[in-house]
Design an enzyme around this catalytic site. Structure first.
Site, PDB file in Angstrom:
ATOM      1  N   LYS A 175       0.832  -1.226   0.000  1.00 17.85           N
ATOM      2  CA  LYS A 175       0.000   0.000   0.000  1.00 17.85           C
ATOM      3  C   LYS A 175       0.860   1.269   0.000  1.00 17.85           C
ATOM      4  CE  LYS A 175      -4.712   1.088   1.322  1.00 17.85           C
ATOM      5  NZ  LYS A 175      -5.195   1.173  -0.043  1.00 17.85           N
TER       6      LYS A 175
HETATM    7  N1  PMP Z   1      -6.743  -3.600  -3.500  1.00 22.85           N
HETATM    8  C1  PMP Z   1      -6.299  -2.336  -3.576  1.00 22.85           C
HETATM    9  C2  PMP Z   1      -5.298  -1.986  -4.623  1.00 22.85           C
HETATM   10  C3  PMP Z   1      -6.781  -1.365  -2.682  1.00 22.85           C
HETATM   11  O1  PMP Z   1      -6.324  -0.111  -2.745  1.00 22.85           O
HETATM   12  C4  PMP Z   1      -7.758  -1.720  -1.729  1.00 22.85           C
HETATM   13  C5  PMP Z   1      -8.317  -0.691  -0.785  1.00 22.85           C
HETATM   14  N2  PMP Z   1      -7.541  -0.539   0.372  1.00 22.85           N
HETATM   15  C6  PMP Z   1      -8.177  -3.059  -1.672  1.00 22.85           C
HETATM   16  C7  PMP Z   1      -7.652  -3.970  -2.572  1.00 22.85           C
HETATM   17  C8  PMP Z   1      -9.135  -3.529  -0.625  1.00 22.85           C
HETATM   18  O2  PMP Z   1      -8.483  -3.618   0.619  1.00 22.85           O
HETATM   19  P1  PMP Z   1      -9.286  -3.474   1.990  1.00 22.85           P
HETATM   20  O3  PMP Z   1     -10.325  -4.528   1.988  1.00 22.85           O
HETATM   21  O4  PMP Z   1      -8.258  -3.713   3.052  1.00 22.85           O
HETATM   22  O5  PMP Z   1      -9.855  -2.114   2.013  1.00 22.85           O
END
Ligand code: PMP
Length: 313
Positions: free
Chosen positions: A157
């Site tokens: 991230k």
């Molecule tokens: N993939 C990406 C590239 C994202 O940015 C997100 C959003 N955070 C997700 C998947 C989903 O992750 P989460 O369920 O932890 O929000």
């Protein structure tokens, strides 16, 4: 209700949002050397409670992301959750919110590197409704490839990696689609621009594995539990070929931002019947009930911000 935050956690304290400013020379702004998270808080009017979804998991992921980028977040996930609760109470939010923690290389220094650069942490939270698209999404397969673990780790991230997501999203929307599905360098499906993807084929639910260059989504992980334990479905974490998307009976995207959104067309081809399918509808209901703290069994997934004496049911 205000639609802008009044406060931020910044330099170790909660300050007015106007005081939470960085210089144009900030390393993270120049080189994309920051990592972030995205959480949601859901206001349950019956409980008069704001529930934050899985903050410890989110802050653990944030710390892991930071460590990949040679940053150190000294606070434990529990301490970060407490800081977040303090921030949300200072805001006195009684509505749904989106929360953004950001750990960033804060030194005002020129030089592309990760070592010997100071870092900092900020958190802010903005009001955000729980709008979920009732119409199914129309996705295309992006011409872009997902960032590779050996280039910029998708599980990290990292803000800089979201240039990849932004290219993917804008090209999809400007081409008339709602979203995109992205292939990794292997040619397998990874995820959407900022959401994980699930398909249903012949009653089996399938999602790409965590080594397919996906973000290790916290909603993804939670849905795997709910689909299996509550809906009795077989869930496979395995690679998905592009053409499996076209032959899927159902498809949905999930993540903190998108929440849970059915996909009914890919590349102008209908998915299944071309309508939102029954598995997507049912898991969507579970998702909302759990997020709002309405399911006793999963109450530990949500963290109450206000004193719990007010919770009545
Ligand atoms: N993939 C990406 C590239 C994202 O940015 C997100 C959003 N955070 C997700 C998947 C989903 O992750 P989460 O369920 O932890 O929000």
């Amino acid at each position: 209700m205000p639609d802008q935050p009044r406060f931020a956690y910044f330099n170790g304290e909660i300050v007015p949002i106007a005081d939470a400013k960085v210089s144009v020379m900030t390393h993270a702004l120049n080189y994309g050397t920051a990592v972030f998270g995205g959480l949601r808080g859901y206001w349950n009017p019956d409980h008069e409670q704001l529930y934050v979804f899985r903050p410890l998991e989110h802050f653990t992921r944030l710390r892991n992301s930071a460590s990949l980028m040679r940053m150190h977040v000294p606070q434990t996930p529990e301490a970060l959750r407490d800081i977040l609760h303090d921030l949300l109470r200072a805001e006195d939010y009684r509505q749904n919110v989106y929360i953004r923690p950001l750990a960033y290389k804060s030194d005002e220094k020129i030089g592309v590197r990760l070592h010997d650069i100071g870092d900092a942490l900020t958190i802010f939270a903005v009001p955000m409704g729980d709008y979920v698209s009732l119409k199914g999404l129309h996705c295309h397969i992006s011409a872009w490839r997902r960032v590779d673990d050996n280039a910029i780790p998708a599980r990290g991230k990292v803000t800089g990696a979201y240039a990849n997501s932004a290219l993917i999203k804008s090209d999809a929307v400007l081409s008339g689609f709602d979203e995109a599905l992205v292939l990794n360098e292997d040619g397998h499906v990874s995820e959407a621009s900022a959401a994980n993807v699930f398909i249903v084929r012949d009653g089996v639910v399938i999602t790409p594995p965590i080594n397919a260059n996906v973000l290790e989504g916290i909603v993804r992980r939670s849905l795997i539990t709910l689909l299996h334990d509550e809906m009795g479905l077989e869930v496979l974490e395995r690679n998905i070929d592009r053409t499996e998307l076209y032959l899927a009976d159902e498809m949905f995207l999930c993540g903190t931002g998108v929440q849970l959104a059915g996909v009914t067309r890919v590349d102008h081809r209908p998915i299944g019947s071309g309508e939102i399918g029954p598995v997507t509808e049912e898991i969507g209901r579970w998702f909302m009930d759990v997020m709002y703290g309405r399911v006793e069994k999963y109450r530990e997934w949500v963290s109450p911000v206000y004193a719990t004496e007010t919770v009545t049911g």
